[in-house]
Design a protein around this motif. Structure first.
Motif, short mmCIF file in Angstrom:
data_model
loop_
_atom_site.label_atom_id
_atom_site.label_comp_id
_atom_site.label_asym_id
_atom_site.label_seq_id
_atom_site.Cartn_x
_atom_site.Cartn_y
_atom_site.Cartn_z
N ASP A 4 -11.44 -5.73 0.17
CA ASP A 4 -11.66 -6.20 1.54
C ASP A 4 -10.33 -6.78 2.04
O ASP A 4 -10.10 -7.99 1.99
CB ASP A 4 -12.76 -7.26 1.56
CG ASP A 4 -13.11 -7.68 2.98
OD1 ASP A 4 -12.48 -7.19 3.94
OD2 ASP A 4 -14.01 -8.53 3.13
N LEU A 5 -9.45 -5.90 2.52
CA LEU A 5 -8.11 -6.31 2.90
C LEU A 5 -8.08 -7.12 4.20
O LEU A 5 -7.11 -7.84 4.48
CB LEU A 5 -7.21 -5.08 3.03
CG LEU A 5 -7.00 -4.28 1.75
CD1 LEU A 5 -6.22 -3.00 2.03
CD2 LEU A 5 -6.28 -5.11 0.70
N LYS A 6 -9.13 -7.00 5.00
CA LYS A 6 -9.17 -7.72 6.27
C LYS A 6 -9.56 -9.18 6.10
O LYS A 6 -9.31 -10.00 6.99
CB LYS A 6 -10.15 -7.04 7.23
CG LYS A 6 -9.72 -5.64 7.65
CD LYS A 6 -10.71 -5.05 8.64
CE LYS A 6 -10.27 -3.66 9.10
NZ LYS A 6 -11.26 -3.07 10.05
N ASN A 7 -10.17 -9.49 4.97
CA ASN A 7 -10.65 -10.86 4.76
C ASN A 7 -10.24 -11.39 3.40
O ASN A 7 -11.04 -11.44 2.47
CB ASN A 7 -12.19 -10.90 4.89
CG ASN A 7 -12.67 -10.41 6.23
OD1 ASN A 7 -12.45 -11.06 7.25
ND2 ASN A 7 -13.33 -9.26 6.24
N GLN B 225 0.81 -1.21 0.00
CA GLN B 225 0.00 0.00 0.00
C GLN B 225 0.85 1.26 0.00
O GLN B 225 0.44 2.29 -0.53
CB GLN B 225 -0.94 0.00 1.21
CG GLN B 225 -2.08 -1.00 1.10
CD GLN B 225 -3.01 -0.95 2.29
OE1 GLN B 225 -2.91 -1.77 3.19
NE2 GLN B 225 -3.92 0.00 2.30
N LYS C 258 -15.09 -5.04 -2.57
CA LYS C 258 -16.24 -5.02 -1.67
C LYS C 258 -17.55 -4.96 -2.47
O LYS C 258 -17.56 -4.56 -3.64
CB LYS C 258 -16.15 -3.79 -0.75
CG LYS C 258 -14.92 -3.76 0.13
CD LYS C 258 -14.82 -2.46 0.90
CE LYS C 258 -13.57 -2.39 1.75
NZ LYS C 258 -13.42 -1.07 2.44
N TYR D 49 -7.30 -10.95 -2.60
CA TYR D 49 -8.34 -10.10 -2.03
C TYR D 49 -9.44 -9.87 -3.07
O TYR D 49 -9.20 -9.91 -4.28
CB TYR D 49 -7.76 -8.75 -1.61
CG TYR D 49 -6.59 -8.85 -0.66
CD1 TYR D 49 -6.79 -9.03 0.70
CD2 TYR D 49 -5.28 -8.78 -1.14
CE1 TYR D 49 -5.71 -9.13 1.57
CE2 TYR D 49 -4.19 -8.88 -0.27
CZ TYR D 49 -4.42 -9.06 1.08
OH TYR D 49 -3.35 -9.17 1.93
N THR E 182 -5.32 -17.43 1.29
CA THR E 182 -3.98 -17.17 1.82
C THR E 182 -3.24 -18.50 1.88
O THR E 182 -3.76 -19.47 2.44
CB THR E 182 -4.03 -16.55 3.23
OG1 THR E 182 -4.69 -15.27 3.17
CG2 THR E 182 -2.62 -16.33 3.78
N ASP F 36 -9.01 1.00 -1.00
CA ASP F 36 -10.21 0.99 -0.18
C ASP F 36 -11.33 0.18 -0.81
O ASP F 36 -12.30 -0.19 -0.14
CB ASP F 36 -10.68 2.43 0.07
CG ASP F 36 -11.76 2.50 1.14
OD1 ASP F 36 -11.54 1.97 2.25
OD2 ASP F 36 -12.84 3.06 0.86
N ASN G 114 -1.64 -13.87 -1.13
CA ASN G 114 -2.89 -13.35 -0.57
C ASN G 114 -3.75 -12.87 -1.73
O ASN G 114 -3.28 -12.11 -2.59
CB ASN G 114 -2.64 -12.19 0.39
CG ASN G 114 -2.21 -12.66 1.77
OD1 ASN G 114 -2.95 -13.33 2.47
ND2 ASN G 114 -0.98 -12.32 2.15
#
Length: 325
Positions: A159-162, A88, A144, A141, A166, A156, A139
């Motif tokens: 959905d970087l948290k999920n 990022q 959203k 991604y 992986t 943004d 990873n």
């Protein structure tokens, strides 16, 4: 010329002759990994499959118009040599698909008509096309819900948290890393963003894959997407296509000779080694993290041996002169 000086000079020449060899070995780079998502097929692979000189889809034609054909021949080289996990930080919004590399800027075009792979929510088998296997973590991604493909892709939007998948150090077989993931509930056009961060180097690879939800159920979704006439069906390049285009590539396909021991050069500079074809067993190409150290050790041994030889012949020459007197 006195005997001592002649022998010493000869020994010096031997050392000088070894020095370039030692320096070459010390500068030898670790094998450099390359690849791109094969299923769901990445944008760059899709456009390469259509043919760099005469792509069929409007989106790929626009990509070539924006960035030229070389980007497609270099399909497996969207990378940052010194990423080290700082994705990022190094890649600006709107430049995710090119990883900020100007050569691939055509892949960042915000369009709703990129050829897409039909998928459904649930388990999915990802296949990452690799031309030089290396240790590291993948990873993947997904954008959203509500993502607008007509807008530039931003961090943004993901959905970087999920991550949907992986995996660390998967085994390469038949030219692919194959691993499982789970696609969440989505509708319409979405983008899957894959990041492959090597663990034996700061180098990382990136790819964007366009998908449309509502196609094949589970597994690898490669069939047509019902009711979506705006996005042509995606298709990966064949082995024949990859081999035929290797001579036009500026990317080292087997991961030998990146000439950047730290793989830390800027992407545009580091993406320029000569291509070497793609005909050998891809699962067996490329070294591991010990490669540079082996080269350095060999170079050090050569230099040390030459220095020892020099001192030995010099001592004999000096002693010979003394005895001659």
């Amino acid at each position: 010329m006195p005997a001592r000086r002649r022998v010493a000079t000869a020994a010096s020449v031997a050392v000088v002759g070894v020095a370039p060899l030692a320096l070459t070995a010390l500068a030898a780079a670790p094998a450099s990994a390359h690849g791109s998502m094969g299923d769901p097929v990445s944008r760059v692979s899709q456009c390469y499959a259509e043919g760099p000189e005469s792509p069929k889809s409007d989106a790929c034609k626009a990509a070539v118009a924006a960035g030229g054909t070389q980007a497609l021949y270099d399909w497996n080289g969207i990378r940052i040599g010194d990423a080290g996990g700082r994705h990022q930080e190094l890649i600006a919004d709107g430049e995710l698909c090119s990883a900020g590399n100007d050569e691939f800027k055509g892949l960042d075009l915000a369009r709703a008509d990129w050829p897409a792979t039909g998928v459904s929510s649930g388990s999915y088998t990802f296949k990452y096309r690799v031309t030089a296997p290396h240790k590291g973590t993948f990873n993947v991604y997904i954008t959203k819900e509500g993502y607008d493909p007509a807008q530039p892709l931003a961090w943004d939007d993901l959905d970087l948290k999920n991550p949907v998948a992986t995996v660390t150090d998967p085994a390469a077989s038949g030219g692919f890393y194959t691993f499982s993931g789970t696609l969440p509930k989505r509708s319409g056009k979405q983008v899957l963003y894959a990041v492959w961060q090597r663990s034996d180097s700061p180098e990382a690879f990136y790819s964007c894959s366009d998908v449309t939800f509502g196609g094949a159920s589970g597994g690898s979704g490669t069939g047509p997407t019902p009711g979506d006439s705006a996005a042509p069906t995606a298709s990966a390049p064949s082995e024949e296509q990859i081999e035929d285009g290797a001579d036009e590539s500026t990317i080292e396909h087997h991961g030998h000779g990146d000439q950047d021991a730290g793989t830390s050069a800027e992407p545009t500079a580091a993406n320029r080694p000569k291509a070497a074809g793609v005909t050998e067993n891809l699962a067996e190409t490329g070294g591991d993290s010990s490669t540079p150290y082996i080269a350095m050790g060999g170079a050090a041994a050569l230099a040390l041996g030459a220095a020892t030889l020099f001192m030995s012949v010099r001592r004999r020459a000096v002693n010979g002169d003394r005895h001659g007197r």
